[in-house]
Design a protein around this motif. Sequence first.
Motif, PDB file in Angstrom:
ATOM      1  N   SER A 146       0.821  -1.213   0.000  1.00 19.87           N
ATOM      2  CA  SER A 146       0.000   0.000   0.000  1.00 19.87           C
ATOM      3  C   SER A 146       0.857   1.266   0.000  1.00 19.87           C
ATOM      4  O   SER A 146       0.473   2.286  -0.571  1.00 19.87           O
ATOM      5  CB  SER A 146      -0.954   0.009   1.198  1.00 19.87           C
ATOM      6  N   SER A 147       2.036   1.200   0.619  1.00 20.99           N
ATOM      7  CA  SER A 147       2.944   2.348   0.605  1.00 20.99           C
ATOM      8  C   SER A 147       4.053   2.195  -0.425  1.00 20.99           C
ATOM      9  O   SER A 147       4.896   3.084  -0.570  1.00 20.99           O
ATOM     10  CB  SER A 147       3.577   2.546   1.990  1.00 20.99           C
ATOM     11  N   ASN A 148       4.070   1.042  -1.140  1.00 19.12           N
ATOM     12  CA  ASN A 148       5.082   0.729  -2.150  1.00 19.12           C
ATOM     13  C   ASN A 148       6.486   1.001  -1.606  1.00 19.12           C
ATOM     14  O   ASN A 148       7.253   1.790  -2.158  1.00 19.12           O
ATOM     15  CB  ASN A 148       4.853   1.540  -3.427  1.00 19.12           C
ATOM     16  N   SER A 149       6.815   0.300  -0.524  1.00 26.63           N
ATOM     17  CA  SER A 149       8.064   0.613   0.162  1.00 26.63           C
ATOM     18  C   SER A 149       8.688  -0.620   0.794  1.00 26.63           C
ATOM     19  O   SER A 149       8.015  -1.613   1.076  1.00 26.63           O
ATOM     20  CB  SER A 149       7.826   1.671   1.240  1.00 26.63           C
ATOM     21  N   PHE A 150      10.005  -0.548   0.964  1.00 23.44           N
ATOM     22  CA  PHE A 150      10.708  -1.448   1.870  1.00 23.44           C
ATOM     23  C   PHE A 150      10.458  -0.932   3.294  1.00 23.44           C
ATOM     24  O   PHE A 150      10.579   0.273   3.553  1.00 23.44           O
ATOM     25  CB  PHE A 150      12.211  -1.441   1.603  1.00 23.44           C
ATOM     26  N   ILE A 164      19.973  -0.434   2.538  1.00 18.31           N
ATOM     27  CA  ILE A 164      19.381  -1.287   1.518  1.00 18.31           C
ATOM     28  C   ILE A 164      20.348  -1.313   0.334  1.00 18.31           C
ATOM     29  O   ILE A 164      20.574  -0.282  -0.323  1.00 18.31           O
ATOM     30  CB  ILE A 164      17.998  -0.776   1.093  1.00 18.31           C
ATOM     31  N   GLU A 165      20.949  -2.460   0.090  1.00 24.09           N
ATOM     32  CA  GLU A 165      22.023  -2.566  -0.895  1.00 24.09           C
ATOM     33  C   GLU A 165      21.566  -2.106  -2.265  1.00 24.09           C
ATOM     34  O   GLU A 165      20.515  -2.515  -2.760  1.00 24.09           O
ATOM     35  CB  GLU A 165      22.527  -4.012  -0.969  1.00 24.09           C
ATOM     36  N   GLY A 166      22.366  -1.228  -2.882  1.00 22.31           N
ATOM     37  CA  GLY A 166      22.068  -0.730  -4.202  1.00 22.31           C
ATOM     38  C   GLY A 166      21.042   0.385  -4.229  1.00 22.31           C
ATOM     39  O   GLY A 166      20.729   0.916  -5.297  1.00 22.31           O
ATOM     40  N   GLN A 191      11.019   3.193   6.651  1.00 23.60           N
ATOM     41  CA  GLN A 191      10.243   3.026   5.424  1.00 23.60           C
ATOM     42  C   GLN A 191      11.008   3.701   4.301  1.00 23.60           C
ATOM     43  O   GLN A 191      11.364   4.869   4.394  1.00 23.60           O
ATOM     44  CB  GLN A 191       8.859   3.652   5.568  1.00 23.60           C
ATOM     45  N   GLU A 192      11.295   2.950   3.233  1.00 22.48           N
ATOM     46  CA  GLU A 192      12.108   3.442   2.124  1.00 22.48           C
ATOM     47  C   GLU A 192      11.372   3.141   0.819  1.00 22.48           C
ATOM     48  O   GLU A 192      10.951   2.006   0.591  1.00 22.48           O
ATOM     49  CB  GLU A 192      13.471   2.747   2.127  1.00 22.48           C
ATOM     50  N   PRO A 193      11.173   4.128  -0.067  1.00 28.88           N
ATOM     51  CA  PRO A 193      10.430   3.893  -1.306  1.00 28.88           C
ATOM     52  C   PRO A 193      11.009   2.734  -2.115  1.00 28.88           C
ATOM     53  O   PRO A 193      12.231   2.619  -2.292  1.00 28.88           O
ATOM     54  CB  PRO A 193      10.561   5.222  -2.053  1.00 28.88           C
ATOM     55  N   TYR A 194      10.130   1.881  -2.610  1.00 28.04           N
ATOM     56  CA  TYR A 194      10.516   0.720  -3.411  1.00 28.04           C
ATOM     57  C   TYR A 194      10.893   1.164  -4.817  1.00 28.04           C
ATOM     58  O   TYR A 194      10.206   1.988  -5.428  1.00 28.04           O
ATOM     59  CB  TYR A 194       9.339  -0.258  -3.448  1.00 28.04           C
ATOM     60  N   ASP A 195      11.993   0.617  -5.349  1.00 25.16           N
ATOM     61  CA  ASP A 195      12.470   1.021  -6.672  1.00 25.16           C
ATOM     62  C   ASP A 195      12.228  -0.047  -7.736  1.00 25.16           C
ATOM     63  O   ASP A 195      12.729   0.058  -8.855  1.00 25.16           O
ATOM     64  CB  ASP A 195      13.958   1.361  -6.610  1.00 25.16           C
ATOM     65  N   GLY A 196      11.460  -1.082  -7.369  1.00 24.18           N
ATOM     66  CA  GLY A 196      11.131  -2.115  -8.341  1.00 24.18           C
ATOM     67  C   GLY A 196      12.086  -3.280  -8.390  1.00 24.18           C
ATOM     68  O   GLY A 196      11.856  -4.244  -9.132  1.00 24.18           O
ATOM     69  N   TRP A 197      13.161  -3.239  -7.592  1.00 21.98           N
ATOM     70  CA  TRP A 197      14.157  -4.304  -7.605  1.00 21.98           C
ATOM     71  C   TRP A 197      14.147  -5.077  -6.289  1.00 21.98           C
ATOM     72  O   TRP A 197      13.871  -4.521  -5.237  1.00 21.98           O
ATOM     73  CB  TRP A 197      15.559  -3.732  -7.842  1.00 21.98           C
ATOM     74  N   GLU A 198      14.464  -6.364  -6.374  1.00 20.42           N
ATOM     75  CA  GLU A 198      14.601  -7.199  -5.175  1.00 20.42           C
ATOM     76  C   GLU A 198      15.943  -6.878  -4.519  1.00 20.42           C
ATOM     77  O   GLU A 198      16.988  -6.951  -5.159  1.00 20.42           O
ATOM     78  CB  GLU A 198      14.532  -8.673  -5.578  1.00 20.42           C
ATOM     79  N   ARG A 199      15.910  -6.533  -3.235  1.00 15.28           N
ATOM     80  CA  ARG A 199      17.133  -6.045  -2.581  1.00 15.28           C
ATOM     81  C   ARG A 199      17.278  -6.622  -1.170  1.00 15.28           C
ATOM     82  O   ARG A 199      16.304  -7.068  -0.565  1.00 15.28           O
ATOM     83  CB  ARG A 199      17.133  -4.516  -2.513  1.00 15.28           C
ATOM     84  N   ASN A 200      18.522  -6.558  -0.669  1.00 13.50           N
ATOM     85  CA  ASN A 200      18.831  -7.037   0.678  1.00 13.50           C
ATOM     86  C   ASN A 200      19.108  -5.848   1.598  1.00 13.50           C
ATOM     87  O   ASN A 200      19.663  -4.832   1.176  1.00 13.50           O
ATOM     88  CB  ASN A 200      20.054  -7.967   0.653  1.00 13.50           C
ATOM     89  N   THR A 201      18.738  -6.017   2.859  1.00 16.35           N
ATOM     90  CA  THR A 201      18.906  -4.954   3.851  1.00 16.35           C
ATOM     91  C   THR A 201      19.889  -5.404   4.936  1.00 16.35           C
ATOM     92  O   THR A 201      19.846  -6.562   5.374  1.00 16.35           O
ATOM     93  CB  THR A 201      17.557  -4.585   4.485  1.00 16.35           C
ATOM     94  N   LEU A 202      20.748  -4.487   5.357  1.00 14.37           N
ATOM     95  CA  LEU A 202      21.691  -4.739   6.446  1.00 14.37           C
ATOM     96  C   LEU A 202      21.365  -3.814   7.611  1.00 14.37           C
ATOM     97  O   LEU A 202      20.861  -2.700   7.421  1.00 14.37           O
ATOM     98  CB  LEU A 202      23.132  -4.491   5.997  1.00 14.37           C
ATOM     99  N   GLU A 211      27.761  -5.910  11.210  1.00 16.16           N
ATOM    100  CA  GLU A 211      26.702  -5.663  10.247  1.00 16.16           C
ATOM    101  C   GLU A 211      25.935  -6.963  10.014  1.00 16.16           C
ATOM    102  O   GLU A 211      26.528  -8.005   9.763  1.00 16.16           O
ATOM    103  CB  GLU A 211      27.288  -5.127   8.935  1.00 16.16           C
ATOM    104  N   TYR A 212      24.612  -6.883  10.134  1.00 14.38           N
ATOM    105  CA  TYR A 212      23.766  -8.067  10.053  1.00 14.38           C
ATOM    106  C   TYR A 212      22.960  -8.021   8.752  1.00 14.38           C
ATOM    107  O   TYR A 212      22.066  -7.190   8.582  1.00 14.38           O
ATOM    108  CB  TYR A 212      22.834  -8.137  11.265  1.00 14.38           C
ATOM    109  N   ARG A 213      23.297  -8.926   7.851  1.00 14.63           N
ATOM    110  CA  ARG A 213      22.599  -9.019   6.576  1.00 14.63           C
ATOM    111  C   ARG A 213      21.320  -9.835   6.747  1.00 14.63           C
ATOM    112  O   ARG A 213      21.324 -10.882   7.415  1.00 14.63           O
ATOM    113  CB  ARG A 213      23.508  -9.678   5.542  1.00 14.63           C
ATOM    114  N   ASP A 214      20.238  -9.357   6.149  1.00 15.47           N
ATOM    115  CA  ASP A 214      19.001 -10.132   6.212  1.00 15.47           C
ATOM    116  C   ASP A 214      19.206 -11.490   5.554  1.00 15.47           C
ATOM    117  O   ASP A 214      19.999 -11.616   4.597  1.00 15.47           O
ATOM    118  CB  ASP A 214      17.873  -9.357   5.511  1.00 15.47           C
ATOM    119  N   VAL A 215      18.484 -12.495   6.013  1.00 14.42           N
ATOM    120  CA  VAL A 215      18.642 -13.843   5.490  1.00 14.42           C
ATOM    121  C   VAL A 215      17.944 -14.018   4.141  1.00 14.42           C
ATOM    122  O   VAL A 215      18.084 -15.051   3.498  1.00 14.42           O
ATOM    123  CB  VAL A 215      18.108 -14.889   6.484  1.00 14.42           C
TER     124      VAL A 215
END
Length: 426
Positions: A146-150, A164-166, A191-202, A211-215
């Motif tokens: 609904s918010s189109n966000s990470f 959020i990598e990249g 809350q970070e706007p989604y850019d349409g790409w699958e990404r990983n968060t640390l 630094e803890y990378r999401d699984v």
Amino acid sequence: MRVLKSIILLTALGYQVQAQSTLSEAKAQNNEAQNMAVSNQQIEVSRTVDDPNCQTEYGNEVNVVNTVIKGSSEACLEIKATEYIDLDEFFDSEYGSSFDAQIVSEIPGTNPDPDPNPDPTPDTEKQCEDFSNHGPTNPHLYANFSSNSFVGNLISKYTPEYKIEGLTDWKLMTTAGPVIPNSDINYQYYQEPYDGWERNTLLRTKAGCPEYRDVRNQKVYTNTLEEWYGLPTYSMPSINPSTKDYYIMVNSELEGRPLWNDIPVYNLYADRNIANLNVRVNGRDFYGFETYSYPLFQVRPNRDMMVTPSFSVKKDFIVDISDDGYQTASRYTVYRNYQGGHWSTVTTMTRHDGRVTVSAQGINWDTDQLLVNVSTGQTYYNIQQFGNVFDLGYLPDGDYQFAAKTYHGHTINNRVIVKVKRPAIN
């Protein structure tokens, strides 16, 4: 000892009652008390209390019905209301137990603080914290359609950083304030706007800390599965209806699932121990509840609950829950939809009498939170055991939209869809 009106008025002023046997229809009232954030929240307490860790129930209007506070376990129950407290029908606070009833000016957390922590702790004073997946800060990183966000949240002493990598460099999360009132552990979110790409968060506390990378990588799923699908079309067995005072938290997952799949329910949690508790799914499949004593919560009080094994079923289904071998049962229509990211299911359980409870995943179950009806402003506080389970009382069949907020008033999700449909019982 009979509790008379004068005794109830004393408890409303904060005195504790220790009694052996009580029975009353007395009511403690304060007509001048008002609560602007919670619109006439009426709750009913009807249970056997055996926990020495004091249980507290809040509401504008609280009815205590058929309740026993066990003296053998030195159990404790506190009732706090802004309007009135009514002891109705049978009430027994046994010798050795404690009962306290208070009229208060407001329900804790319903007076939002618009800027609780504008100046987070300087890095020089921060100590590194563990943000590992399923670790002590219980991080949950996902996406919201609904918010189109990470989005993500966790609980920690210090305001951490996310990357959020990249997409972003290291950025400070937002601090809403204490997880529960008076705690030194805070609720943090981003809350970070989604850019349409699958990404990983640390995640990290500050530069120089681990630094803890999401699984898993995250992306926004656009299919929120809001259509009804899967309710049985065959005749369900009739039930002799009963209503009990326990709550069920539904732990489920809809990530990337099409409507026609069998979709897992990881567990149903009952918020307390109930002997012989069993669930029947769609009138056919039976699963027993077992005692669950693992400490789920870092901040909320941990107590024994009950849990079912996992099972898979179509998106929406019907359950019967019984503690007497289905001589009597409560029947629920279970409706699930999706917020668009990992472990972000919203589940609505509508009991046969129209009582509605909601489990809202994607928000931290350790944290006190609110559901706000976006049409009426009616606001519901989470139940005592889970920060993400809400008792909406009795609602007519229909579709509703809520916003999920921290108890400080910070909006976490402005689109929580609840669909109410009473099941037939014969």
